[in-house]
Design a protein around this motif. Structure first.
Motif, mmCIF file in Angstrom:
data_model
loop_
_atom_site.group_PDB
_atom_site.id
_atom_site.type_symbol
_atom_site.label_atom_id
_atom_site.label_comp_id
_atom_site.label_asym_id
_atom_site.label_seq_id
_atom_site.Cartn_x
_atom_site.Cartn_y
_atom_site.Cartn_z
ATOM 1 N N CYS A 70 4.922 -10.924 22.918
ATOM 2 C CA CYS A 70 4.293 -9.618 22.664
ATOM 3 C C CYS A 70 3.722 -9.512 21.255
ATOM 4 C CB CYS A 70 5.304 -8.500 22.899
ATOM 5 S SG CYS A 70 5.805 -8.331 24.628
ATOM 6 N N SER A 71 4.290 -10.238 20.298
ATOM 7 C CA SER A 71 3.788 -10.160 18.930
ATOM 8 C C SER A 71 2.364 -10.696 18.819
ATOM 9 C CB SER A 71 4.707 -10.931 17.976
ATOM 10 O OG SER A 71 4.747 -12.313 18.327
ATOM 11 N N ASP A 72 1.936 -11.500 19.800
ATOM 12 C CA ASP A 72 0.572 -12.033 19.789
ATOM 13 C C ASP A 72 -0.447 -11.044 20.345
ATOM 14 O OD1 ASP A 72 1.352 -14.436 18.703
ATOM 15 O OD2 ASP A 72 1.520 -15.464 20.622
ATOM 16 N N TRP A 73 0.033 -10.058 21.121
ATOM 17 C CA TRP A 73 -0.897 -9.207 21.866
ATOM 18 C C TRP A 73 -0.718 -7.715 21.662
ATOM 19 C CZ3 TRP A 73 -4.821 -11.684 24.206
ATOM 20 C CH2 TRP A 73 -4.653 -13.052 24.490
ATOM 21 N N LEU A 74 0.496 -7.267 21.388
ATOM 22 C CA LEU A 74 0.786 -5.835 21.401
ATOM 23 C C LEU A 74 1.120 -5.282 20.021
ATOM 24 C CD1 LEU A 74 3.005 -5.592 24.615
ATOM 25 C CD2 LEU A 74 0.509 -5.521 24.420
ATOM 26 N N LEU A 75 0.832 -4.003 19.855
ATOM 27 C CA LEU A 75 1.157 -3.283 18.631
ATOM 28 C C LEU A 75 2.547 -2.663 18.749
ATOM 29 C CD1 LEU A 75 -2.205 -1.313 18.285
ATOM 30 C CD2 LEU A 75 -1.569 -3.362 16.993
ATOM 31 N N LYS A 76 3.124 -2.329 17.581
ATOM 32 C CA LYS A 76 4.352 -1.539 17.533
ATOM 33 C C LYS A 76 4.002 -0.180 16.936
ATOM 34 C CE LYS A 76 7.435 -5.527 16.948
ATOM 35 N NZ LYS A 76 8.429 -6.189 16.063
ATOM 36 N N ALA A 77 4.365 0.885 17.636
ATOM 37 C CA ALA A 77 3.993 2.231 17.201
ATOM 38 C C ALA A 77 5.221 3.008 16.751
ATOM 39 C CB ALA A 77 3.285 2.978 18.323
ATOM 40 N N MET A 78 5.047 3.791 15.693
ATOM 41 C CA MET A 78 6.084 4.717 15.237
ATOM 42 C C MET A 78 5.559 6.140 15.344
ATOM 43 S SD MET A 78 6.068 5.115 11.123
ATOM 44 C CE MET A 78 5.974 6.903 11.233
ATOM 45 N N CYS A 79 6.477 7.101 15.456
ATOM 46 C CA CYS A 79 6.107 8.517 15.533
ATOM 47 C C CYS A 79 6.607 9.212 14.274
ATOM 48 C CB CYS A 79 6.714 9.151 16.776
ATOM 49 S SG CYS A 79 6.316 10.897 16.994
ATOM 50 N N GLY A 80 5.756 10.026 13.680
ATOM 51 C CA GLY A 80 6.155 10.740 12.474
ATOM 52 C C GLY A 80 4.959 11.059 11.606
ATOM 53 N N GLY A 81 5.078 10.758 10.326
ATOM 54 C CA GLY A 81 3.997 11.006 9.384
ATOM 55 C C GLY A 81 3.942 9.927 8.327
ATOM 56 N N VAL A 82 2.745 9.638 7.826
ATOM 57 C CA VAL A 82 2.549 8.611 6.804
ATOM 58 C C VAL A 82 1.607 9.154 5.730
ATOM 59 C CG1 VAL A 82 1.675 6.297 6.285
ATOM 60 C CG2 VAL A 82 2.869 6.715 8.448
ATOM 61 N N GLU A 83 2.009 9.023 4.472
ATOM 62 C CA GLU A 83 1.150 9.382 3.347
ATOM 63 C C GLU A 83 1.136 8.216 2.363
ATOM 64 O OE1 GLU A 83 -0.815 11.872 2.636
ATOM 65 O OE2 GLU A 83 -0.380 13.096 4.412
ATOM 66 N N ILE A 84 -0.048 7.746 2.037
ATOM 67 C CA ILE A 84 -0.199 6.652 1.077
ATOM 68 C C ILE A 84 -1.163 7.135 -0.001
ATOM 69 C CG2 ILE A 84 -0.916 4.261 0.718
ATOM 70 C CD1 ILE A 84 -0.241 3.728 3.646
ATOM 71 N N ARG A 85 -0.695 7.177 -1.263
ATOM 72 C CA ARG A 85 -1.498 7.699 -2.363
ATOM 73 C C ARG A 85 -1.423 6.777 -3.578
ATOM 74 N NH1 ARG A 85 -3.206 10.326 1.137
ATOM 75 N NH2 ARG A 85 -3.303 12.606 1.403
ATOM 76 N N THR A 86 -2.497 6.771 -4.324
ATOM 77 C CA THR A 86 -2.507 6.078 -5.617
ATOM 78 C C THR A 86 -2.181 7.096 -6.695
ATOM 79 O OG1 THR A 86 -4.180 4.508 -4.855
ATOM 80 C CG2 THR A 86 -3.872 4.724 -7.230
ATOM 81 N N TYR A 129 -1.367 7.918 -10.938
ATOM 82 C CA TYR A 129 -1.754 7.440 -12.264
ATOM 83 C C TYR A 129 -0.813 8.026 -13.312
ATOM 84 C CZ TYR A 129 -6.085 6.231 -9.847
ATOM 85 O OH TYR A 129 -7.008 5.717 -8.970
ATOM 86 N N VAL A 130 -0.356 7.167 -14.213
ATOM 87 C CA VAL A 130 0.451 7.575 -15.358
ATOM 88 C C VAL A 130 -0.164 6.937 -16.592
ATOM 89 C CG1 VAL A 130 2.714 7.594 -16.441
ATOM 90 C CG2 VAL A 130 2.522 7.714 -13.949
ATOM 91 N N GLY A 131 -0.863 7.745 -17.373
ATOM 92 C CA GLY A 131 -1.584 7.192 -18.510
ATOM 93 C C GLY A 131 -2.658 6.238 -18.029
ATOM 94 N N ASN A 132 -2.640 5.009 -18.530
ATOM 95 C CA ASN A 132 -3.623 4.018 -18.108
ATOM 96 C C ASN A 132 -3.079 3.079 -17.032
ATOM 97 O OD1 ASN A 132 -1.789 2.649 -19.648
ATOM 98 N ND2 ASN A 132 -3.283 1.588 -20.930
ATOM 99 N N LYS A 133 -1.948 3.438 -16.449
ATOM 100 C CA LYS A 133 -1.342 2.623 -15.392
ATOM 101 C C LYS A 133 -1.465 3.333 -14.050
ATOM 102 C CE LYS A 133 2.023 0.430 -18.475
ATOM 103 N NZ LYS A 133 3.465 0.144 -18.711
ATOM 104 N N GLN A 134 -1.465 2.530 -13.004
ATOM 105 C CA GLN A 134 -1.527 3.108 -11.673
ATOM 106 C C GLN A 134 -0.558 2.392 -10.741
ATOM 107 O OE1 GLN A 134 -5.712 2.314 -10.588
ATOM 108 N NE2 GLN A 134 -4.964 0.938 -9.015
ATOM 109 N N ALA A 135 -0.123 3.115 -9.724
ATOM 110 C CA ALA A 135 0.797 2.567 -8.726
ATOM 111 C C ALA A 135 0.477 3.201 -7.380
ATOM 112 C CB ALA A 135 2.241 2.833 -9.122
ATOM 113 N N LYS A 136 1.045 2.645 -6.330
ATOM 114 C CA LYS A 136 0.832 3.174 -4.984
ATOM 115 C C LYS A 136 2.142 3.754 -4.463
ATOM 116 C CE LYS A 136 -2.038 1.170 -2.265
ATOM 117 N NZ LYS A 136 -2.715 0.205 -1.356
ATOM 118 N N ALA A 137 2.072 4.992 -4.003
ATOM 119 C CA ALA A 137 3.242 5.658 -3.424
ATOM 120 C C ALA A 137 3.047 5.768 -1.920
ATOM 121 C CB ALA A 137 3.429 7.038 -4.044
#
Length: 222
Positions: A170-186, A188-196
């Motif tokens: 199945c790993s060759d053909w099918l997806l795995k789905a989750m239910c809920g919510g996802v937030e991905i944001r960049t 910035y702190v001063g001149n540095k950045q990170a991904k949350a």
């Protein structure tokens, strides 16, 4: 869209699932599933007609109606990217298609509520073009401890069973789905950045409307 679905209307009814990055394809016919080699696929493909294009496949939904077992191939036909984690991109599912594997138009009425649930905007999957996609069922701690999928948050696990019965990876053909919510944001702190990245996952072992299902049950599921 990297997946394409074909069908052969003449009996016995048959469906092919083709992936852009694979020479092989899957054939669904008479309740069985088989992997066809490139040569086998090219031999029979002229007998098939294109049905639809898709972003991925969630598996096969099986419904027991009296003494009959009905099968539907479930594919993702609409999705929106919500961000990237390492080499994987996370998508929110916005539309799905259910292909009856017996080609009966009346079968559509039986899966309306399931399709509406999957199209509600609360299901997500991860995809990667280079390596194994990020497993959305695992939290950061579990990723460090084990790569085994957490079935509590693997919402389409039962849709994988039909292929597993025929020894399909199945790993060759099918997806795995989750239910809920996802937030991905960049951030910035001063001149540095990170991904949350924030994942809120609903357990499939404690699903239901909030009015009736709240808190924890006797098995500790929340």
């Amino acid at each position: 869209r990297s997946y394409r679905v074909y069908h052969k209307p003449e009996p016995p009814y048959s469906v092919l699932l083709e992936a852009r990055n694979k020479e092989e394809c899957l054939m669904f016919e008479s309740g069985a599933v088989a992997v066809l080699s490139f040569e086998e696929k090219e031999t029979i493909k002229p007998m098939y007609q294109k049905l639809l294009d898709a972003y991925g496949c969630l598996g096969v939904l099986m419904l027991n109606i009296g003494d009959r077992m009905m099968h539907y191939l479930v594919v993702v036909t609409g999705c929106v990217s919500v961000g990237k984690i390492n080499t994987s991109e996370v998508f929110r599912i916005t539309n799905t298609a259910f292909v009856s594997l017996r080609n009966d138009p009346t079968d559509e009425e039986r899966i309306i509520h399931v399709r509406n649930l999957l199209n509600s905007g609360t299901f997500y999957f991860a995809w990667s073009a280079t390596d194994c996609a990020f497993d959305l069922s695992l939290c950061s701690q579990r990723v460090l401890q084990s790569q085994e999928t957490d079935n509590r948050f693997f919402w389409n696990r039962m849709l994988h069973l039909h292929l597993q019965r025929f020894n399909i990876d199945c790993s060759d053909w099918l997806l795995k789905a989750m239910c809920g919510g996802v937030e991905i944001r960049t951030i910035y702190v001063g001149n540095k950045q990170a991904k949350a990245c924030l994942f809120s996952r609903l357990s499939c072992e404690r699903a239901g409307t909030r009015f009736y299902v709240r808190g924890t049950n006797d098995d500790g599921h929340v």
